[in-house]
Scaffold this motif. Structure first.
Motif, PDB file in Angstrom:
ATOM      1  N   ASN A  74      -6.970   4.612   4.776  1.00  0.00           N
ATOM      2  CA  ASN A  74      -5.549   4.612   4.237  1.00  0.00           C
ATOM      3  C   ASN A  74      -4.709   4.102   5.341  1.00  0.00           C
ATOM      4  OD1 ASN A  74      -7.191   6.912   2.701  1.00  0.00           O
ATOM      5  ND2 ASN A  74      -5.242   6.342   1.302  1.00  0.00           N
ATOM      6  N   VAL A  75      -5.115   4.697   6.519  1.00  0.00           N
ATOM      7  CA  VAL A  75      -4.276   4.051   7.819  1.00  0.00           C
ATOM      8  C   VAL A  75      -4.475   2.536   8.108  1.00  0.00           C
ATOM      9  CG1 VAL A  75      -3.927   4.572  10.229  1.00  0.00           C
ATOM     10  CG2 VAL A  75      -4.527   6.377   8.872  1.00  0.00           C
ATOM     11  N   VAL A  76      -5.506   1.901   7.981  1.00  0.00           N
ATOM     12  CA  VAL A  76      -5.854   0.603   8.052  1.00  0.00           C
ATOM     13  C   VAL A  76      -5.135  -0.044   7.003  1.00  0.00           C
ATOM     14  CG1 VAL A  76      -7.429  -1.253   8.065  1.00  0.00           C
ATOM     15  CG2 VAL A  76      -8.071   1.087   9.039  1.00  0.00           C
ATOM     16  N   GLN A  77      -5.062   0.460   5.686  1.00  0.00           N
ATOM     17  CA  GLN A  77      -4.261  -0.178   4.544  1.00  0.00           C
ATOM     18  C   GLN A  77      -2.811  -0.342   4.860  1.00  0.00           C
ATOM     19  OE1 GLN A  77      -3.856   1.974   0.588  1.00  0.00           O
ATOM     20  NE2 GLN A  77      -4.905   0.246  -0.099  1.00  0.00           N
ATOM     21  N   THR A  78      -2.289   0.903   5.466  1.00  0.00           N
ATOM     22  CA  THR A  78      -0.957   0.911   5.898  1.00  0.00           C
ATOM     23  C   THR A  78      -0.564  -0.031   6.872  1.00  0.00           C
ATOM     24  OG1 THR A  78      -0.924   3.272   5.129  1.00  0.00           O
ATOM     25  CG2 THR A  78       0.948   2.492   6.680  1.00  0.00           C
ATOM     26  N   LEU A  79      -1.285  -0.088   7.821  1.00  0.00           N
ATOM     27  CA  LEU A  79      -0.999  -1.205   8.978  1.00  0.00           C
ATOM     28  C   LEU A  79      -1.017  -2.572   8.402  1.00  0.00           C
ATOM     29  CD1 LEU A  79      -3.299   0.214  11.694  1.00  0.00           C
ATOM     30  CD2 LEU A  79      -1.090   0.285  11.652  1.00  0.00           C
ATOM     31  N   MET A  80      -1.898  -2.925   7.341  1.00  0.00           N
ATOM     32  CA  MET A  80      -1.904  -4.323   6.857  1.00  0.00           C
ATOM     33  C   MET A  80      -0.712  -4.444   5.986  1.00  0.00           C
ATOM     34  SD  MET A  80      -5.654  -5.090   5.813  1.00  0.00           S
ATOM     35  CE  MET A  80      -6.977  -5.220   7.003  1.00  0.00           C
ATOM     36  N   THR A  81       0.006  -3.635   5.416  1.00  0.00           N
ATOM     37  CA  THR A  81       1.148  -3.847   4.516  1.00  0.00           C
ATOM     38  C   THR A  81       2.470  -3.984   5.353  1.00  0.00           C
ATOM     39  OG1 THR A  81       1.530  -1.368   4.091  1.00  0.00           O
ATOM     40  CG2 THR A  81       0.038  -2.382   2.749  1.00  0.00           C
ATOM     41  N   GLU A  82       2.329  -3.737   6.761  1.00  0.00           N
ATOM     42  CA  GLU A  82       3.796  -3.888   7.438  1.00  0.00           C
ATOM     43  C   GLU A  82       4.086  -5.406   7.461  1.00  0.00           C
ATOM     44  OE1 GLU A  82       3.522  -2.897  11.382  1.00  0.00           O
ATOM     45  OE2 GLU A  82       3.024  -0.541  10.805  1.00  0.00           O
ATOM     46  N   GLY A  83       3.257  -6.231   6.836  1.00  0.00           N
ATOM     47  CA  GLY A  83       3.897  -7.608   6.859  1.00  0.00           C
ATOM     48  C   GLY A  83       3.452  -8.674   8.100  1.00  0.00           C
ATOM     49  N   LYS A  84       2.712  -7.741   9.089  1.00  0.00           N
ATOM     50  CA  LYS A  84       2.375  -8.713  10.419  1.00  0.00           C
ATOM     51  C   LYS A  84       1.167  -9.729  10.026  1.00  0.00           C
ATOM     52  CE  LYS A  84       1.546  -8.087  15.260  1.00  0.00           C
ATOM     53  NZ  LYS A  84       0.231  -8.798  15.305  1.00  0.00           N
ATOM     54  N   THR A  85       0.228  -9.326   8.961  1.00  0.00           N
ATOM     55  CA  THR A  85      -0.967 -10.292   8.638  1.00  0.00           C
ATOM     56  C   THR A  85      -0.601 -10.672   7.265  1.00  0.00           C
ATOM     57  OG1 THR A  85      -3.109 -10.330   8.584  1.00  0.00           O
ATOM     58  CG2 THR A  85      -2.047  -8.306   8.127  1.00  0.00           C
ATOM     59  N   LYS A  86      -1.332 -11.908   6.846  1.00  0.00           N
ATOM     60  CA  LYS A  86      -1.166 -12.319   5.448  1.00  0.00           C
ATOM     61  C   LYS A  86      -2.136 -10.990   4.533  1.00  0.00           C
ATOM     62  CE  LYS A  86      -5.026 -15.619   5.624  1.00  0.00           C
ATOM     63  NZ  LYS A  86      -5.245 -16.868   5.355  1.00  0.00           N
ATOM     64  N   TYR A  87      -3.057 -10.565   5.191  1.00  0.00           N
ATOM     65  CA  TYR A  87      -4.263  -9.804   4.702  1.00  0.00           C
ATOM     66  C   TYR A  87      -3.833  -8.296   4.073  1.00  0.00           C
ATOM     67  CZ  TYR A  87      -7.338 -13.348   6.691  1.00  0.00           C
ATOM     68  OH  TYR A  87      -7.739 -14.535   7.023  1.00  0.00           O
ATOM     69  N   ARG A  88      -4.083  -7.934   3.028  1.00  0.00           N
ATOM     70  CA  ARG A  88      -3.910  -6.684   2.483  1.00  0.00           C
ATOM     71  C   ARG A  88      -5.341  -6.152   2.103  1.00  0.00           C
ATOM     72  NH1 ARG A  88      -4.057  -6.531  -3.006  1.00  0.00           N
ATOM     73  NH2 ARG A  88      -3.116  -4.335  -2.943  1.00  0.00           N
ATOM     74  N   MET A  89      -5.488  -4.899   2.006  1.00  0.00           N
ATOM     75  CA  MET A  89      -6.980  -4.314   2.032  1.00  0.00           C
ATOM     76  C   MET A  89      -6.726  -3.455   0.563  1.00  0.00           C
ATOM     77  SD  MET A  89      -9.290  -2.054   4.293  1.00  0.00           S
ATOM     78  CE  MET A  89      -8.353  -0.469   4.007  1.00  0.00           C
ATOM     79  N   GLU A  90      -7.754  -3.618  -0.174  1.00  0.00           N
ATOM     80  CA  GLU A  90      -8.055  -2.515  -1.281  1.00  0.00           C
ATOM     81  C   GLU A  90      -9.320  -1.968  -0.821  1.00  0.00           C
ATOM     82  OE1 GLU A  90      -5.898  -1.411  -3.677  1.00  0.00           O
ATOM     83  OE2 GLU A  90      -4.464  -2.813  -3.016  1.00  0.00           O
ATOM     84  N   PHE A  91      -9.807  -0.637  -1.183  1.00  0.00           N
ATOM     85  CA  PHE A  91     -10.898  -0.146  -0.522  1.00  0.00           C
ATOM     86  C   PHE A  91     -11.453   0.812  -1.667  1.00  0.00           C
ATOM     87  CE2 PHE A  91      -7.596   2.694   0.847  1.00  0.00           C
ATOM     88  CZ  PHE A  91      -8.159   3.996   0.765  1.00  0.00           C
ATOM     89  N   GLY A  92     -12.853   0.952  -1.599  1.00  0.00           N
ATOM     90  CA  GLY A  92     -13.443   2.319  -2.240  1.00  0.00           C
ATOM     91  C   GLY A  92     -14.027   2.869  -1.180  1.00  0.00           C
ATOM     92  N   LYS A  93     -14.662   4.064  -1.492  1.00  0.00           N
ATOM     93  CA  LYS A  93     -15.245   5.068  -0.292  1.00  0.00           C
ATOM     94  C   LYS A  93     -16.371   5.529  -1.000  1.00  0.00           C
ATOM     95  CE  LYS A  93     -11.744   7.943  -1.236  1.00  0.00           C
ATOM     96  NZ  LYS A  93     -10.496   8.920  -0.814  1.00  0.00           N
TER      97      LYS A  93
END
Length: 312
Positions: free
Chosen positions: A60-79
């Motif tokens: 969840n923390v990694v996903q939040t970091l990606m949504t800040e807009g600094k990168t073009k990537y976003r992450m969806e995940f399973g666990k």
């Protein structure tokens, strides 16, 4: 008189347009709807591990970091997590293997294969159960690659009271990547970098049990995965509020029984979210990026060596 009215109406309309434009320009920037933004690229990641992975929770923390807009990537995940367990459990239990094979499916009904599968073994596996780790790590890596996913080996850290084990842990995870394919997320190496300068900052990455990550440890791990998954530096990310691995009363009592001289304060037992200082996140971001850059250079050197080996 009629011309004056028309001029007044025209001036009024122009003022409305000008003021409206100013309001739009002054309006705060809205967060992007990254899920439907054509400029973003979604990566689908399955996380397989134990409490070192669900601390935070890390995905969840990694996903939040990606949504800040600094990168073009976003992450969806399973666990697929189970406390205290490692590769062997996840193979024999079958749930992780099934999730790898089935791939991802979102709320809109879209589905596909995973892009990456994060593989985290139990913490003592690289030290005392290396043959088991090699055997079952290969099974998990093969399962990931069979569906087109790249394995990412989550290299964990040494216990607080056994820092000498850090290199062994890294070497075994690196061996898995070299042997089976995939890449290493060098969290343990980032922890090592932070503690090499501990006298200058006093950041404590561990909880009281000298094993699980504090909020600072979780944040550092998240920055390592941000950099590993995107290939980009985490330096400059804004997120500062992070939760630690959450202890339980039962776990705490058991730990105190094994360490009778240990005295814990409310601060030690606090399971809530903490706000890291700007200085702290900057230091952790830089350590994560340095570790990942070193890992990238190591991987490039290995690929070059392999190419030279097979060249005629």
């Amino acid at each position: 008189m009629q011309q004056q009215r028309q001029r007044f109406a025209l001036l009024t309309l122009l003022m409305i347009i000008i003021l409206g434009s100013a309001d739009l320009l002054a309006a705060p920037k809205q967060d992007r709807d990254t899920k439907h933004d054509p400029q973003t690229e979604t990566i689908h990641v399955l996380w397989v591990g134990n409490s070192y992975s669900f601390a935070g929770p890390l995905p969840n923390v990694v996903q939040t970091l990606m949504t800040e807009g600094k990168t073009k990537y976003r992450m969806e995940f399973g666990k697929s997590f189970m406390g205290g367990k490692g590769y062997k459990y996840h193979v024999e239990d079958g749930k992780a293997m099934k999730k790898i094979a089935e791939g991802w499916k979102d709320e809109d009904g879209n589905s596909g294969a995973w892009d990456y599968v994060v593989l985290q073994n139990k913490s003592w596996g690289p030290v005392s159960q290396q043959d088991e780790m090699r055997e079952y790590g290969k099974i998990l890596a093969d399962a990931a690659q069979a569906v087109g996913a790249e394995p990412i080996y989550y290299c964990t850290w040494a216990k607080r009271h056994h820092p000498e084990q850090a290199q062994t842990i890294f070497d075994v995870y690196q061996e898995l990547a070299d042997t089976n394919g995939g890449k290493v997320a060098p969290a343990g190496q980032a922890w090592k970098l932070v503690y090499e300068t501990a006298d200058k900052h006093g950041i404590e990455l561990y909880r009281f049990d000298r094993s699980h990550p504090s909020s600072w440890g979780v944040y550092l791990n998240a920055c390592v995965f941000y950099a590993t998954l995107t290939g980009e530096s985490p330096v400059g990310l804004k997120l500062r509020k992070v939760s630690p691995w959450k202890t339980t009363e039962r776990y705490t009592k058991a730990h105190l029984k094994n360490r009778p001289g240990l005295k814990l304060t409310e601060k030690d037992l606090y399971n809530g979210e903490r706000t890291l200082s700007k200085k702290e996140i900057n230091l952790l971001q830089k350590a994560a990026w340095k570790a990942v850059q070193s890992q990238q250079k190591l991987s490039e050197s290995e690929k070059k060596r392999e190419a030279e080996t097979v060249a005629p």
